[in-house]
Design a protein around this motif. Sequence first.
Motif, PDB file in Angstrom:
ATOM      1  N   ASP A 175     -32.269 -29.319  89.145  1.00  0.00           N
ATOM      2  CA  ASP A 175     -32.989 -29.878  88.102  1.00  0.00           C
ATOM      3  C   ASP A 175     -32.408 -29.747  86.763  1.00  0.00           C
ATOM      4  OD1 ASP A 175     -34.784 -30.032  90.033  1.00  0.00           O
ATOM      5  OD2 ASP A 175     -36.151 -28.240  89.498  1.00  0.00           O
TER       6      ASP A 175
ATOM      7  N   THR B 231     -37.916 -34.238  85.161  1.00  0.00           N
ATOM      8  CA  THR B 231     -36.897 -34.542  83.825  1.00  0.00           C
ATOM      9  C   THR B 231     -37.511 -35.481  82.854  1.00  0.00           C
ATOM     10  OG1 THR B 231     -34.871 -34.330  85.411  1.00  0.00           O
ATOM     11  CG2 THR B 231     -34.888 -35.722  83.437  1.00  0.00           C
TER      12      THR B 231
ATOM     13  N   HIS C 239     -39.871 -33.113  80.857  1.00  0.00           N
ATOM     14  CA  HIS C 239     -38.702 -32.559  79.798  1.00  0.00           C
ATOM     15  C   HIS C 239     -38.582 -33.386  78.543  1.00  0.00           C
ATOM     16  CE1 HIS C 239     -36.247 -29.100  79.657  1.00  0.00           C
ATOM     17  NE2 HIS C 239     -35.769 -29.726  78.839  1.00  0.00           N
ATOM     18  N   LEU C 240     -38.019 -34.540  78.834  1.00  0.00           N
ATOM     19  CA  LEU C 240     -37.596 -35.309  77.786  1.00  0.00           C
ATOM     20  C   LEU C 240     -38.619 -35.728  76.914  1.00  0.00           C
ATOM     21  CD1 LEU C 240     -34.736 -37.245  79.789  1.00  0.00           C
ATOM     22  CD2 LEU C 240     -34.237 -35.818  77.974  1.00  0.00           C
TER      23      LEU C 240
ATOM     24  N   GLU D 178     -29.360 -37.085  82.598  1.00  0.00           N
ATOM     25  CA  GLU D 178     -30.094 -38.186  82.166  1.00  0.00           C
ATOM     26  C   GLU D 178     -29.763 -38.212  80.595  1.00  0.00           C
ATOM     27  OE1 GLU D 178     -31.974 -40.542  83.160  1.00  0.00           O
ATOM     28  OE2 GLU D 178     -32.228 -40.066  85.139  1.00  0.00           O
TER      29      GLU D 178
ATOM     30  N   GLY E  79     -40.088 -33.148  74.833  1.00  0.00           N
ATOM     31  CA  GLY E  79     -38.991 -32.757  73.887  1.00  0.00           C
ATOM     32  C   GLY E  79     -38.533 -31.238  74.360  1.00  0.00           C
ATOM     33  N   GLY E  80     -38.792 -30.661  75.318  1.00  0.00           N
ATOM     34  CA  GLY E  80     -38.530 -29.313  75.769  1.00  0.00           C
ATOM     35  C   GLY E  80     -38.905 -28.825  77.105  1.00  0.00           C
ATOM     36  N   PRO E  81     -38.624 -27.712  77.406  1.00  0.00           N
ATOM     37  CA  PRO E  81     -38.840 -27.030  78.815  1.00  0.00           C
ATOM     38  C   PRO E  81     -40.394 -27.151  79.077  1.00  0.00           C
ATOM     39  CG  PRO E  81     -37.935 -25.425  77.446  1.00  0.00           C
ATOM     40  CD  PRO E  81     -37.809 -26.693  76.854  1.00  0.00           C
ATOM     41  N   VAL E  82     -40.779 -27.210  80.176  1.00  0.00           N
ATOM     42  CA  VAL E  82     -42.286 -27.300  80.456  1.00  0.00           C
ATOM     43  C   VAL E  82     -42.556 -26.159  81.636  1.00  0.00           C
ATOM     44  CG1 VAL E  82     -44.243 -28.601  81.172  1.00  0.00           C
ATOM     45  CG2 VAL E  82     -42.365 -29.664  80.233  1.00  0.00           C
TER      46      VAL E  82
ATOM     47  N   LEU F 147     -33.454 -28.758  73.692  1.00  0.00           N
ATOM     48  CA  LEU F 147     -33.084 -30.308  73.724  1.00  0.00           C
ATOM     49  C   LEU F 147     -32.472 -31.101  72.736  1.00  0.00           C
ATOM     50  CD1 LEU F 147     -33.592 -32.590  75.967  1.00  0.00           C
ATOM     51  CD2 LEU F 147     -35.672 -33.315  74.841  1.00  0.00           C
TER      52      LEU F 147
ATOM     53  N   VAL G  93     -35.814 -42.896  82.541  1.00  0.00           N
ATOM     54  CA  VAL G  93     -35.295 -41.853  83.476  1.00  0.00           C
ATOM     55  C   VAL G  93     -35.429 -42.204  84.856  1.00  0.00           C
ATOM     56  CG1 VAL G  93     -35.877 -39.502  84.462  1.00  0.00           C
ATOM     57  CG2 VAL G  93     -36.129 -40.048  81.831  1.00  0.00           C
ATOM     58  N   GLY G  94     -34.195 -41.733  85.615  1.00  0.00           N
ATOM     59  CA  GLY G  94     -34.163 -41.642  87.021  1.00  0.00           C
ATOM     60  C   GLY G  94     -33.899 -43.331  87.466  1.00  0.00           C
ATOM     61  N   ARG G  95     -33.271 -44.075  86.507  1.00  0.00           N
ATOM     62  CA  ARG G  95     -33.328 -45.552  86.838  1.00  0.00           C
ATOM     63  C   ARG G  95     -31.891 -46.226  86.373  1.00  0.00           C
ATOM     64  NH1 ARG G  95     -38.952 -46.936  87.682  1.00  0.00           N
ATOM     65  NH2 ARG G  95     -39.375 -45.740  89.431  1.00  0.00           N
TER      66      ARG G  95
ATOM     67  N   ASP H 205     -29.770 -32.696  86.335  1.00  0.00           N
ATOM     68  CA  ASP H 205     -30.607 -33.940  86.359  1.00  0.00           C
ATOM     69  C   ASP H 205     -30.854 -34.350  84.961  1.00  0.00           C
ATOM     70  OD1 ASP H 205     -31.599 -36.249  87.874  1.00  0.00           O
ATOM     71  OD2 ASP H 205     -33.507 -35.703  87.025  1.00  0.00           O
TER      72      ASP H 205
ATOM     73  N   ARG I  13     -37.829 -34.566  91.208  1.00  0.00           N
ATOM     74  CA  ARG I  13     -36.919 -34.253  90.330  1.00  0.00           C
ATOM     75  C   ARG I  13     -37.032 -35.080  89.162  1.00  0.00           C
ATOM     76  NH1 ARG I  13     -32.636 -32.404  93.574  1.00  0.00           N
ATOM     77  NH2 ARG I  13     -33.527 -30.400  93.185  1.00  0.00           N
ATOM     78  N   SER I  14     -36.801 -36.440  88.889  1.00  0.00           N
ATOM     79  CA  SER I  14     -36.783 -37.279  87.816  1.00  0.00           C
ATOM     80  C   SER I  14     -38.083 -37.290  87.044  1.00  0.00           C
ATOM     81  CB  SER I  14     -36.503 -39.000  88.592  1.00  0.00           C
ATOM     82  OG  SER I  14     -35.402 -38.902  89.010  1.00  0.00           O
TER      83      SER I  14
ATOM     84  N   VAL J 119     -37.312 -29.300  83.695  1.00  0.00           N
ATOM     85  CA  VAL J 119     -36.767 -27.965  84.154  1.00  0.00           C
ATOM     86  C   VAL J 119     -37.576 -26.818  83.504  1.00  0.00           C
ATOM     87  CG1 VAL J 119     -34.724 -26.868  84.066  1.00  0.00           C
ATOM     88  CG2 VAL J 119     -34.660 -29.281  83.894  1.00  0.00           C
TER      89      VAL J 119
END
Lengths: 884, 139
Positions: B120, A180, A183-184, B127, A187-190, B67, A19-21, B123, A176-177, B1
């Motif tokens: 957010d 993200t 989250h990824l 990604e 596997g879901g919102p935190v 997701l 992520v982010g790169r 992003d 922000r990264s 998010v």
Amino acid sequence: MDTTTTHAPAHGLGEWPFVGRADLAHRVLTALASRRVDGVVLRGPMGVGKTRLATEVAAGLGGRDVTVHRVLAAGGGAFAAVAHLLPAGTDTADPLAVAAALAEVLGAGTGQAVVVVDDLPSLDPATAGALAAMVVGGRVGLLATARDGERLPDAFAGLAGSERIATVGVEPLDERSSATLLHLALGGPVDGAAAAALTGPAAGNPLFLRELVLAAVEDGALADSGGVWLLQGDLPRTTRLREVVESRLRTLSEGATAAIELLALCQPVALEELEAEAGLAAVEELEARGLLHVEVVGRRTTVSLDHPFHAEAVRLALPTLRARSILRRHLERIEAVEPADELGRRQRIRLRLDAGVAVEPAELLDAGQRAFADGDLEAAAALLGPVLEDDPSWGVALLAGQAAFELGDFAAADAALGAAMAQAPTPADRATIAVTRSQVLLWGSGSAEAAIALLEGTLADDDLGDEQRALLSSEVGSHLVFVGEPEAALERLDWERRWPQVADGGTPAFLTALALAGRPVEAAERARAAAASAPTDVLPGLVARETYDVSLAFALAEAGLLDEAHAVATAGHEQGAAERRTLAQYWFALLLGRTDLLRGHAADAQQWFVRARAIATDAGLGAPSRSALVGLTVATALLGEPGATAAAAAELAAAPPFAFIGPETGIAEGWARLVAGDLAGARAVLRAAADDAERTGHRTTAAWLWLDLARLGEPADAVPRLDALAEVVQGELVEVRRDHARALVARDAAGLQQAGDRFEALGARLLAAEALTGAADRHRAEGDQRAASAAAVRAADLLARCQGARTPAVAAATDAVVPLTDREREVALLAARGLQSRAIADQLFLSFRTVNNHLQRAYEKLGINGRAELAGALGLDQRAGSAA
Amino acid sequence: VTPDELRRVQRTFELAAADADRLATAFYDHLWGLAPEVRAMFPDDMAAQRQKLLDELAAIVAAVSDLDALVARTAPLGARHVEYGVEPDHYELVGEALVAALADVLGVRWDDETESAWRDAYDLVAETMLRASYTSGQG
């Protein structure tokens, strides 16, 4: 409420998301694929994601029909890193044969080829040399990673600054990264509180974030509740990565613990061995926890720990006897297969030693001698040490003592050399050993007196020949430099008669004395001549060619040729680090710090002095560590860190005395007092130290001290002394110091302006900024507003590049200007020249977002609205032509 | 998010979608202002393109809190964008254009918290589109 964790295995414990790169990866990939650069070195702190970035780029290169080869740098000996690439039957003892075979393998594909080297600093010198030649020749591209602060192998050290090999800084992820990524990964919102509790301590470090998340999921502190990840317990209460890792490892099953210990000690380990040792279930447990890295090379499947950090943590916690028994079992399993080459043989013998298995002394001696000859000092010391216990013959002792000395183990070196001297059959042998041992005494105990006494004692032997007398006597002269008497040392050294072979040069100690006594230009010339012409075997003791570079860098700095001094010291430090020579690393780190102080690079200077102090502490350099503490005190004072300055000054005051450049201590004491608010005390210390420096013949140090007194507001006292010193001391630096002091007394705007120009030309930015700030004040007082603001802008510009250094003389300018960071400045300068953000990102290998962030901060600091005003704010239009 | 942010994104998108044409037009105006070179990637007649954007946005916003559903939507979309010649740094520009367009349309209903939520969420979406599109080609 039902708690489910269905997402975790699917998303969290498999491969961690990248992520982010994507933007940075794409830039690196494009630059390599299009051959805009020959190589990229990804630099960054541990765990920031360098290896992952390299893996992603390599995968992308593969997708573009670039052949990707992986090199396994792991601190092995000659060509260990590429053994898996070479055809069977290649003679690894013959570097030329290996280089030729390597060229054939890497050039075999039809298209382009790129070699991926994870952890370039641990690549063995032989592979590094062969690879660098191919990269420079354009035959293969390089994609490498290197941890911050670690030195690249010699062959690459010079290349890394060039345009063809780009160094790409891999920075921590932004907030922000990080969110993200979380989250990824999960596997879901935190939930917001959970996210903050995890991303806060991790500070953008993906490894740290991963360890925290896995630890929290494993013990249930973080759980999926109805599709949202919530904190349901306490997170590990620590901000230290090592503790998080250790707490995670403690929860492993017994079998998995056995497997991880074997890996930490012996990795990479064949998969069959690991399964035989710990059982399949244990291996699967480690894999499920994301701790394993599996590698398939040909028909062999080997397993290592996923990150070097895990191995370090396990090794540190492992009791010695348990480590031995693990090693022994490992040895039993691998002994059936004969090692393929010299290096394998050496490693096998060391493994036996580590496991506490008996090894024949003859075998140890043979391997130790070969290691010493290869420059593998660490192996030589490890192998020869045990030989010495059985066979304290003088030849073995000398070799072991030399290896220990070079590695900075002074106690072992002194013991070995003492034994060697007692047994040496001839006076000539004793004299040779005495020279080495006197250096051990000097550096180990910091006692030049003890070193000299040993030499004088050896000189009393009536059976000595003339040549040995000359050798011993000259060495006494060398040590006099360290007693704080450069003038006396110059007389005693009498090098021309004693060392006709190096008549154009002189011994390193002589050259250092020469520079201190005020003849640095001559010393630099002689150091160059000596390094070029001196056959090192005629010089006493352990004089290596690089020792001349210590003298050369020192002399260049004293003469004011700062950038040149820095370049010489950088190369020397890299070589010293590659060969693990402790003293060489210490001296060059010290010289780099000193040069950076003079250049006004305060933060770099601080880091070098911290490093020098760390080397000194590790090696038990007592008194000589003073020089590092002197520098550290001054650097922290310039950086405005009063606590750190007081701590360094206190440490300095407590350190054992050492007379080498003793008066420099006054610079540290003076700045420490100034920072503590005692201006009068600061001046008194500087004045006394300057007098002392002149009395003992430290003339360049005296000039430094007198100018510091002038900078602290007493130029009138400094001027006559600097006038006199400038008559006898060589080099431009002393002249500019004198002119600066004179202009301060005369309140002469033009003189200050000129001193600023000349300081800047020498690379002394902080001094230049001070002189120009003074010039601006005088211009303003004389009503020349235009000249005043031009000088002020230049001073601010220079000061902005001094990494946060502040002194009383620039304090007024400081209030008006918040300095840009180096990166902000670099980006802003390119933007001011009309480059768009994307082009800047390409050129500097930054992500587009990072470029815009830097620009935004630069605008805020400069108080402007956008690009159009940049050139003006950076002072580029006033100095058109000279800025770019 | 965070879940709060996801709800905020979905709520404000509903409001903005009431003025869908203006949102789409504002988005492309901002994008071409930020990066004139990308204009050539789009057709001259933008009417159909604007509708495509709105449909895609609506589908993504609907899926953003799940997701797996989101990735099912965005992964093929990301792969198609590689074929259009889109480069990773364009994602940053698109994000800026989107935020600016939403601010235009929402007016006083746009605030710092909403902006932060959208950035957010964007992003995350970017990604999942970018994920391995440009390197290994697999998620």
